[in-house]
Design a protein around this motif. Sequence first.
Motif, PDB file in Angstrom:
ATOM      1  N   PRO A  67       1.246  -1.470   8.044  1.00  0.00           N
ATOM      2  CA  PRO A  67       0.889  -1.075   6.681  1.00  0.00           C
ATOM      3  C   PRO A  67       0.817  -2.337   5.807  1.00  0.00           C
ATOM      4  O   PRO A  67       1.691  -3.198   5.883  1.00  0.00           O
ATOM      5  N   THR A  97      -6.223  -0.771  -1.827  1.00  0.00           N
ATOM      6  CA  THR A  97      -5.713   0.468  -2.438  1.00  0.00           C
ATOM      7  C   THR A  97      -6.654   0.949  -3.531  1.00  0.00           C
ATOM      8  O   THR A  97      -6.982   2.137  -3.614  1.00  0.00           O
ATOM      9  N   SER A 156       0.845  -1.191   0.000  1.00  0.00           N
ATOM     10  CA  SER A 156       0.000   0.000   0.000  1.00  0.00           C
ATOM     11  C   SER A 156       0.883   1.245   0.000  1.00  0.00           C
ATOM     12  O   SER A 156       1.986   1.239   0.530  1.00  0.00           O
ATOM     13  N   GLY A 157       0.372   2.310  -0.606  1.00  0.00           N
ATOM     14  CA  GLY A 157       1.140   3.542  -0.718  1.00  0.00           C
ATOM     15  C   GLY A 157       1.160   4.368   0.550  1.00  0.00           C
ATOM     16  O   GLY A 157       2.006   5.236   0.718  1.00  0.00           O
ATOM     17  N   ASP A 158       0.224   4.108   1.467  1.00  0.00           N
ATOM     18  CA  ASP A 158       0.161   4.868   2.714  1.00  0.00           C
ATOM     19  C   ASP A 158      -0.420   3.984   3.812  1.00  0.00           C
ATOM     20  O   ASP A 158      -0.566   2.787   3.629  1.00  0.00           O
ATOM     21  N   ASP A 159      -0.782   4.598   4.920  1.00  0.00           N
ATOM     22  CA  ASP A 159      -1.272   3.831   6.069  1.00  0.00           C
ATOM     23  C   ASP A 159      -2.789   3.676   6.087  1.00  0.00           C
ATOM     24  O   ASP A 159      -3.363   3.378   7.123  1.00  0.00           O
ATOM     25  N   ARG A 160      -3.450   3.858   4.955  1.00  0.00           N
ATOM     26  CA  ARG A 160      -4.897   3.685   4.927  1.00  0.00           C
ATOM     27  C   ARG A 160      -5.304   2.239   4.689  1.00  0.00           C
ATOM     28  O   ARG A 160      -6.423   1.856   5.005  1.00  0.00           O
TER      29      ARG A 160
END
Length: 135
Positions: free
Chosen positions: A102, A123, A87-91
């Motif tokens: 993550p 994502t 994933s590109g971020d912590d969402r």
Amino acid sequence: MRLVFRVPIVVALCISAVGVGLYAGVKRTWPVPGLKGLVTGKDQFGRLLSYPGKVEIACPLQDQTTAVLLVIGQSNAANYQGQRHQSGDDRVINFSAGHCYPAASPLLGADGELGETWTLLGTKLIQSGSIAPSF
């Protein structure tokens, strides 16, 4: 004279220890599963509990925009696919054993150490707007 008796005894004990170890390894009897779990970062059921590069983060607060994907199945759910995703971020979070990480292949909690599609799915759901970002 004592050395003449001790050497064969030590050799016999070493050969016996190797034989018992080989038998335990082939039959997967105690202590092999427990020791294997220590080396590979897996629990007694074979679930991946740790993996190099995984860093624990604070679990996000949950609200009405939080989506939870419960993934159950065989190879598609168990990190046995060829492609790895991150994933590109912590969402997009990997929740395992009460901790958050993550999301990145392989996901903790499954037994494989290869790729999976669930990180990519999370994502894409966020990118498409199907799931509202929580921050």
